[in-house]
Design an enzyme around this catalytic site. Structure first.
Site, PDB file in Angstrom:
ATOM      1  N   SER A 129       9.405   9.580  -6.939  1.00 11.01           N
ATOM      2  CA  SER A 129      10.330   9.013  -7.796  1.00 11.01           C
ATOM      3  C   SER A 129       9.005   8.590  -9.493  1.00 11.01           C
ATOM      4  O   SER A 129       8.588   9.319  -9.717  1.00 11.01           O
ATOM      5  CB  SER A 129       9.026   7.737  -7.472  1.00 11.01           C
ATOM      6  OG  SER A 129       8.954   6.298  -8.795  1.00 11.01           O
ATOM      7  N   TYR A 155       1.875   2.375  -5.881  1.00 10.65           N
ATOM      8  CA  TYR A 155       3.061   3.349  -5.471  1.00 10.65           C
ATOM      9  C   TYR A 155       3.241   4.159  -6.331  1.00 10.65           C
ATOM     10  O   TYR A 155       3.647   5.416  -5.687  1.00 10.65           O
ATOM     11  CB  TYR A 155       4.459   2.507  -6.138  1.00 10.65           C
ATOM     12  CG  TYR A 155       5.665   2.818  -5.575  1.00 10.65           C
ATOM     13  CD1 TYR A 155       5.927   3.064  -4.321  1.00 10.65           C
ATOM     14  CD2 TYR A 155       6.883   3.427  -6.402  1.00 10.65           C
ATOM     15  CE1 TYR A 155       7.234   4.174  -3.306  1.00 10.65           C
ATOM     16  CE2 TYR A 155       7.849   4.662  -6.435  1.00 10.65           C
ATOM     17  CZ  TYR A 155       8.022   3.967  -4.903  1.00 10.65           C
ATOM     18  OH  TYR A 155       9.478   4.883  -4.766  1.00 10.65           O
TER      19      TYR A 155
END
Length: 336
Positions: A129, A155
């Site tokens: 990501s 995350y």
């Protein structure tokens, strides 16, 4: 006909990728645990097109259950490449539940890597990501930037940790790896918690749009077909280049400010937005901006879709899906 194992195949990107690989002549084995982050029925609908293809097999499975669960489910399969998309998603929710994100995204990845080692499956495409760059000041984001102090959400930390693990397995066991850092992906089937999806629904319902901060934060929005094309090219690269360990950005290299995105979504929907100003959310970064020169060089990656065109595709899908009658769900997810 190579066989690709796609984890998270019922999700937004995973379902599009499965369809692309099937069209390209791959045999696809899909895994998904139907995480309750959003409605399971939506994910089941995402799978319907792939389930109609004889070259697609589906297993409902949670990677947190360990390598043995994978070995049992896939005992009769010969896998050529693994595309690891499965993850617990969302920056904001990870701030509230960090342990759950470590368990799903780090431990789940370790279990997959262990199954690959034990099964002698050598090729891995890992979906990371852009959040791993955090609030890095230097722009655009390059893959060779130092990131040890960059992550500002659990995350992001879970994704960077998983990248480190893929290197460990490359170093120790010769795993062939391509890590791809996805920059905000949008388009048909986008998760309902993401900005474009939320904004379009609010506008269609005549409700105001929440704006966190002053509207100057920016994201590098990438249309799903462009991201999927990059993944397909990455898989082909892995299969043709033994001994690979590479990390690439899959973005659009064109950041859009939040205020401009809202205006563009309003244009696509045909509604003038009303705004509700709110404070910035914890864990949110100021900007994402991909340097995609490495992906261009290695893969021939070249995103084609403008924001205006992509938003029109999304809004058209959203309106059709809202108007469509309820579709039948899978009678049984496991082993379909």
């Amino acid at each position: 006909m190579p066989t690709a194992l796609v984890t998270g195949c019922a999700g937004f990107i995973g379902s599009h990728l499965s369809e692309r690989l099937l069209a390209d002549g791959y045999r696809v084995i899909g895994l998904d645990n139907f995480d309750p982050f959003y409605d399971q029925a939506t994910k089941q609908i995402n799978l319907l097109a792939s389930l109609q293809q004889p070259a697609f097999t589906f297993h409902e499975l949670d990677l947190r259950d360990g390598p043995a669960a994978l070995a049992t489910a896939l005992a009769a399969e010969k896998v050529d490449v693994v595309v690891h998309l499965a993850a617990k998603a969302g920056v904001g929710p990870s701030v509230k539940e960090p342990a759950a994100y470590v368990e799903a995204n780090v431990l789940g990845t370790v279990h997959l890597l262990e199954w690959m080692r034990l099964s002698e499956v050598k090729n891995l495409f890992f979906a990371s990501s852009s959040s791993v760059y955090g609030n890095t000041v230097e722009l655009p984001f390059r893959e060779d930037m130092a990131l040890l102090a960059a992550c500002i959400s659990p995350y992001a930390a879970s994704k960077l940790s998983a990248e480190q693990l893929t290197f460990t397995y490359h170093h120790l066991y010769g795993l062939n790896v391509l890590n791809a850092r996805f920059f905000t992906v949008y388009g048909p089937r986008q998760r309902p918690d993401l900005a474009i999806h939320k904004f379009a629904r609010l506008l269609l319902a005549g409700q105001p749009i929440p704006v966190y901060g002053d509207g100057s934060t920016a994201r590098d929005y990438t249309f799903v077909a462009d991201t999927v094309d990059g993944v397909a090219r990455g898989i082909a690269y892995l299969l043709a280049h033994a001994g690979t360990y590479q990390t690439i950005n899959l973005g659009n290299s064109s950041p859009v400010k939040l205020r401009d995105l809202i205006a563009a979504v309003g244009t696509a929907v045909g509604v003038t937005p009303t705004l509700n100003q709110l404070p910035m959310q914890a864990g949110d970064v100021e900007v994402t901006y991909a340097d995609i020169s490495k992906a261009r060089h290695l893969l021939g990656y070249n995103p084609q879709t403008t924001l205006a065109d992509g938003l029109r595709h999304f809004v058209d899908w959203l309106q059709k899906s809202e108007a469509a009658p309820t579709k039948p769900l899978l009678a049984s997810a496991t082993g379909v």
